[in-house]
Design a protein around this motif. Structure first.
Motif, PDB file in Angstrom:
ATOM      1  N   GLN A 177       0.833  -1.199   0.000  1.00 47.29           N
ATOM      2  CA  GLN A 177       0.000   0.000   0.000  1.00 47.29           C
ATOM      3  C   GLN A 177       0.876   1.261   0.000  1.00 47.29           C
ATOM      4  O   GLN A 177       1.831   1.359   0.767  1.00 47.29           O
ATOM      5  N   THR A 188      -9.957   5.567  -2.890  1.00 47.01           N
ATOM      6  CA  THR A 188      -9.659   4.368  -2.101  1.00 47.01           C
ATOM      7  C   THR A 188      -8.299   4.490  -1.423  1.00 47.01           C
ATOM      8  O   THR A 188      -8.121   4.046  -0.277  1.00 47.01           O
ATOM      9  N   THR A 189      -7.330   5.082  -2.107  1.00 44.32           N
ATOM     10  CA  THR A 189      -5.988   5.250  -1.544  1.00 44.32           C
ATOM     11  C   THR A 189      -6.038   6.052  -0.252  1.00 44.32           C
ATOM     12  O   THR A 189      -5.410   5.684   0.752  1.00 44.32           O
ATOM     13  N   GLU A 248      -8.692   6.516   1.731  1.00 38.85           N
ATOM     14  CA  GLU A 248      -9.446   5.755   2.732  1.00 38.85           C
ATOM     15  C   GLU A 248      -8.570   4.698   3.382  1.00 38.85           C
ATOM     16  O   GLU A 248      -8.597   4.510   4.608  1.00 38.85           O
ATOM     17  N   GLN A 249      -7.756   4.014   2.586  1.00 37.42           N
ATOM     18  CA  GLN A 249      -6.871   2.978   3.139  1.00 37.42           C
ATOM     19  C   GLN A 249      -5.817   3.603   4.055  1.00 37.42           C
ATOM     20  O   GLN A 249      -5.476   3.035   5.101  1.00 37.42           O
ATOM     21  N   THR A 254      -7.343   4.548   7.385  1.00 37.67           N
ATOM     22  CA  THR A 254      -7.552   3.321   8.166  1.00 37.67           C
ATOM     23  C   THR A 254      -6.244   2.866   8.805  1.00 37.67           C
ATOM     24  O   THR A 254      -6.209   2.437   9.965  1.00 37.67           O
TER      25      THR A 254
END
Length: 609
Positions: free
Chosen positions: A520, A580-581, A583-584, A587
């Protein structure tokens, strides 16, 4: 038409227009033609030859001299002087007189003197309108203002004359797809001027002349010319022994901040002989940063428009109205702000250096600055309310807590916090780093508690002080501007922080260049920004994350605030997008915050509870 200098042509494309974004050549040609018609430096001044070439047949012309009846004094502009001649539409250029030399008009000199003069003496010195026998007539003053002329030709540095004004406010704060461009103006870089005043009434050796020159120097201390609020037009006095005395107006200073910093210098539009940009440390970057954060903070307090508190799609946003009121701007006409800036340093305290890197066997040079000591003054241009004065103090600390000044301010200086990044000599310079010097220790933000609760409290207080000033201006906070990318509202921004043991202990700096967990990565994402260039479509995307290493300060038992060891408060400021990047990554940060440890990032402000 080719034989006609550009300054005498119409300001339209393919004729005399020099306002071409990204193309410095028309402006450089304009300057070259101007300098070709100016007198060379007289040999009697014992100065180096001008950098431009002249025909041998052209005679040496002496610099202008005042008559023997005129009292004179010499001064030097600290940075740049802008005097708008008003001769050319779309470009600001100096007032130009005989022999092609720039000058400061006597009428402008008189106006500056009048504003600095005690009201009871204005009529005596400057004259004015009086009523006599029921009729109005003009009464002349006893002084004649002859203006100012260059002492020598040091102002005629061809590479420095083309100045650049690059407003990026809509692009960086409001919308990433907003248009932004660099505009040209012609300004004089550190010129030396001789100003003249005469009187047929006051004898040559009368002590009153000391009083007159004192008033004039009070006028100079306020700055002369245009764009004074951005640091242009401030003056030093040249003494008879050639030493320099800064002219300061202490009554106008709202706040002084003693700073040191390092980072990337700006570059002028013109290029040198090797087609490399000309570096310049530009004090107007301080105003740009403070203005930008003002807009962010106010944009996070109200989404209303300036129509008596009612929503009106045609009226300007309250955040913009108040920002223009504070810092000046153009909103249906020129607006003089309440506050300006002046920055002072010395050549001994400011060094420009080169950073060389060689990607793909091609050597590239980037210029950097190393400022050992400087003083940033916030100056009162009009009456300032108590609420605004308090807000300005918080605004300066907010800026130094979370960001920096000038180019690449969203990133930490990699030379300090990630030196291994340059091991292969193939990487460009990134980031900047600024610190408050002990002379301004009252502006330190202390972090005694390991949970960094003082940072949270300070950010809450900053928003409160902005809200208090807004209310004092009869505007009620209400919502925030949701379509601005960097409006400062807890629903739109998050601040995360941790303690770093030393400058080598930064965690986040590695995440900008590689994976943060497994495969990631946030590199080249909407969150961190990216830049791609090819022959046809160069594209740049400004990221939505700031990274700062703020020196850690603590309060001692005796009440002093001091630098604590070599520790830093590492801070990440995020304006999340819906990718999405992002959001990850959020998290990941949330998971890292458990269990609670001062060495792990934790959310300090904003976002969901």
């Amino acid at each position: 038409m080719a034989d006609i200098p550009m300054m005498f042509r119409a300001q339209i494309p393919d004729r005399g227009k020099i306002q071409y974004a990204g193309n410095y050549k028309p402006a450089a040609q304009w300057v070259d033609e101007w300098l070709k018609g100016c007198p060379p430096t007289p040999k009697s001044l014992n100065e180096s030859e001008p950098i431009w070439k002249r025909q041998v047949s052209q005679p040496v012309v002496k610099m202008p001299k005042f008559g023997t009846h005129v009292k004179t004094a010499d001064y030097q502009i600290c940075w740049r002087l802008v005097t708008n001649s008003g001769q050319d539409e779309g470009v600001i250029r100096p007032v130009i007189g005989a022999k092609g030399l720039p000058f400061f008009p006597g009428s402008s000199m008189k106006g500056a003197f009048w504003r600095a003069c005690p009201p009871e003496e204005r009529m005596k010195y400057c004259g004015g309108e009086i009523t006599q026998r029921g009729e109005k007539r003009t009464k002349p003053g006893i002084l004649r203002f002859h203006g100012g002329y260059p002492i020598n030709m040091t102002w005629a540095d061809r590479d420095r004359l083309v100045d650049v004004v690059h407003g990026q406010q809509p692009y960086q704060i409001m919308r990433s797809n907003a248009n932004h461009t660099a505009n040209v103006q012609i300004s004089l870089y550190q010129p030396k001027f001789r100003f003249g005043i005469s009187s047929s009434v006051i004898p040559d050796k009368d002590p009153e002349w000391n009083h007159i020159w004192h008033i004039w120097e009070q006028a100079l201390a306020k700055g002369i010319g245009s764009r004074v609020s951005a640091g242009y037009g401030y003056v030093d006095k040249i003494n008879q022994d050639s030493s320099i005395t800064p002219l300061e107006d202490g009554d106008r200073i709202l706040l002084s901040v003693h700073l040191k910093g390092q980072g990337l210098t700006s570059q002028l539009l013109t290029k040198d002989e090797d087609n490399i940009g000309i570096p310049e440390f530009r004090p107007n970057m301080f105003k740009a940063a403070l203005r930008g954060h003002t807009l962010r903070l106010l944009g996070g307090l109200t989404n209303q428009r300036d129509e008596q508190g009612q929503r009106n799609e045609q009226g300007p946003l309250i955040a913009e109205v108040l920002t223009n009121k504070l810092w000046g701007g153009i909103d249906g006409g020129a607006i003089v702000g309440l506050v300006g800036i002046n920055f002072q340093t010395t050549s001994e305290n400011l060094q420009l250096k080169d950073h060389y890197y060689t990607p793909r066997n091609r050597e590239i040079s980037m210029s950097t600055y190393d400022l050992k000591q400087g003083q940033l003054d916030l100056l009162k241009a009009n009456e300032v309310s108590p609420e605004l004065k308090i807000f300005l103090s918080y605004l300066v600390r907010f800026t130094l807590l979370l960001s920096g000044f000038g180019k690449s301010w969203r990133r930490v200086d990699h030379r300090l916090f990630y030196s291994a990044y340059f091991d292969n000599n193939d990487k460009a310079m990134i980031g900047c780093h600024w610190e408050i010097l002990p002379a301004s220790k009252k502006l330190y933000i202390s972090t005694n508690n390991l949970d960094l609760g003082n940072v949270t409290k300070f950010l809450n207080d900053t928003q409160d002080k902005a809200r208090a000033w807004m209310c004092s201006e009869s505007y009620e906070p209400n919502g925030y501007i949701e379509n601005w990318r960097e409006a400062w509202h807890p629903d739109n921004v998050q601040v995360w922080g941790r303690l770093a043991k030393n400058k080598k202990d930064s965690l986040a700096v590695h995440w900008f260049h590689g994976p943060y967990l497994g495969s990631q990565s946030i590199k080249l994402s909407e969150l961190t920004g990216w830049s791609s260039r090819n022959d046809r479509t160069p594209k740049t995307k400004i990221g939505r994350i700031w990274h700062r290493m703020y020196p850690r300060y603590v309060k001692t038992k005796d009440g002093r605030t001091v630098r604590y060891k070599d520790e830093y408060v590492e801070l990440l400021t995020l304006f999340p997008d819906e990718s999405t990047t992002t959001e990850q990554f959020l998290t990941f940060l949330q998971a890292q915050a458990e269990p609670i440890d001062s060495s792990n990032f934790r959310k300090l402000w904003g976002g969901e509870d």
